[in-house]
Design an enzyme around this catalytic site. Sequence first.
Site, PDB file in Angstrom:
ATOM      1  N   GLU A 170       0.863  -1.168   0.000  1.00 56.40           N
ATOM      2  CA  GLU A 170       0.000   0.000   0.000  1.00 56.40           C
ATOM      3  C   GLU A 170       0.909   1.230   0.000  1.00 56.40           C
ATOM      4  OE1 GLU A 170      -2.739   0.278   3.270  1.00 56.40           O
ATOM      5  OE2 GLU A 170      -3.607   2.112   2.441  1.00 56.40           O
ATOM      6  N   ARG A 203       5.292 -12.952   9.300  1.00 63.23           N
ATOM      7  CA  ARG A 203       6.059 -11.751   8.970  1.00 63.23           C
ATOM      8  C   ARG A 203       7.424 -11.775   9.653  1.00 63.23           C
ATOM      9  NH1 ARG A 203       3.803  -6.436   9.272  1.00 63.23           N
ATOM     10  NH2 ARG A 203       1.950  -7.063   8.149  1.00 63.23           N
ATOM     11  N   LYS A 208       5.026   0.518   9.223  1.00 62.56           N
ATOM     12  CA  LYS A 208       5.097   1.826   8.570  1.00 62.56           C
ATOM     13  C   LYS A 208       4.582   2.919   9.489  1.00 62.56           C
ATOM     14  CE  LYS A 208       3.225   0.043   4.773  1.00 62.56           C
ATOM     15  NZ  LYS A 208       2.601  -0.130   3.468  1.00 62.56           N
TER      16      LYS A 208
END
Length: 592
Positions: free
Chosen positions: A39, A297, A307
């Site tokens: 994104e 992850r 982020k």
Amino acid sequence: MSNPAETPAPAPSDFIRDVVAGDVQAGKYDKIVTRFPPEPNGYLHIGHAKSICLNFGIAREFGGVCHLRMDDTNPTKEDVEYVDSITADVQWLIGGWADHCLGLKPKGATPATQTVNGKPDFHLGAVPVGTPGVEPFYASDYFEQIHAYAVQLIQLGKAFVCDLSAEEIDELRRNGKPSPFRGRSIEENLDLFARMKAGEFPDGARTLRAKIDVAAPNIWLRDPLLYRIRHVEHHHTGAAWRIYPMYDFAHCLSDYIEGVTHSICTLEFEVHRPLYDWILEALNLPRPLPHQFEFARLNLTYMVMSKRKLMQLVDDGLVTGWDDPRMPTISGIRRRGVPAVALRDFAYNIGITKYDGLTEIGALDHAIRSYLNEHALRRFAVLRPIKIVLTNLPDNHFEELDAFNLPNAPEDTRRVPFTKELFIDADDFMEIPPPKYFRLRPGGEVRLKYGYIIQCDEVVKNEAGEIVELRCTVDLTTKRGGPNGDRKVKGTIHWVSASHSVDAEVRLYDRLFTVPEPDAEGGDFKKFLNPHSYEVVTAKCEPSLASASPDERYQFERLAYFSLDPESAPEKLVFNRTITLKDTWAKEAQKK
Ligand code: ATP
Ligand code: MG
């Protein structure tokens, strides 16, 4: 160094690759298509590097393609700056792999406009990097098609327009209760959805929801939202849309539209998978459907990896930007001087599992050091200079000594000037040394690397008691190959000629956080920032460093690995410390 080798190791194996291999063997798809779908709401970090190396790695290993796709369905948080940085970071990281597997597309093309023999061509990938006019894929390019699919769902009686607020919907979903608008007629739903699209209603007034099962054990199936109203401009589609699809609706359909075969994401999406499958199956689509697979992850010690948190560091001015060399962003790591191939080796071989864990930062450091140890050019630089005067040499003494550029390559040498006045590092001299101190001391001897043995005769100080210079004598018979070349002394130190040295700003970076898990238990991770993570010194460098190249990596002998910062200029050299020679962290942490 200028031509970094491709990852030589054999491809890793894991449960996702096993599935892909099985599908290839069964001839299930014409071609393997994966995607990396960031994104564009921030810069990529090292966790993304794991996903990049997995998705592009699989595409490459199985002769397929991996689409770089901007997952840009939320207009409020996204920006073109991030699209550009993401594209640059991906190309840098996958390097030479790109020619085989990087899926970009002709600018402006979408699967709807791109046709081959009159049929839509969904495989737009593998446009070579550097081709003018190529760009990544954008989920927002499919807004038209995704909207058409939403209309189709309504027509099939599988979606409805809901007038409840977000809070009311949450409440009903939690309690497994239906919306009072669930029974609307198809005609009314079509009409309201068209008016949502036309911008008739304010933000939040209505949503489009799937009609699945209000009491499903998996909460994601309890009539989830498919579309919401947002009167905002989008960085890619401008003012064209007032309604935007939700992630779950857009993602599976983007995968389908692009002909993705294996849609690989992180574990938190495992619970969304039934919804992913439901949407695709509800639409009775003609082509083979993509399937979603999840893996754990990457989390690294001494780093934060989201982020949102990284953006806080940037916004609060705690770092100089997303590409601050202390940041775990790909652009920060690149700026620190880590070669792409070292980061890729780490991310490619990290191991793909279904269990969340914490990886030691030491594993990344090790990958960086092993690469640099082999490839970084050896140079002399003195970070905290003390002057040496060799009193038994004439003022104009000048000779050049041969020094190795790389270990174990004696034929590859450079010449370093040797003169009456030199600089050595302050760390290599002690006036009152502890036992077993083998570097220079009053009355003691040391070897100048690639040169002679010197002896310190006198320590000259100023009125403040600070050392101004060390007066030494040199024994010119002790050069390697000379009459006393074999004479052994315990210490060997680096040095530069004072009159030939060039100044450089050297930025000494260290870990950004002082604790292994700065964001453990949701505490304030900023409390654990390392106050000593950045120090600047003016170093004295051997003259060859005046023409240092941004493509090279250097080891300043006995100190650390360095590379030029993008701010460096011929009249003002700037080097970043990429990594120390050894893991000095434990020792340094004690000192501080
Ligand atoms: P963050 O939580 O840092 O904001 P994100 O998951 O929201 O990251 P996206 O841009 O949505 O970021 O991620 C793009 C892809 O990278 C996704 O497929 C995501 O699963 C993957 N990814 C993100 N973080 C990691 C990580 N730490 N390890 C492995 N893959 C990751
Ligand atoms: Mg995300």
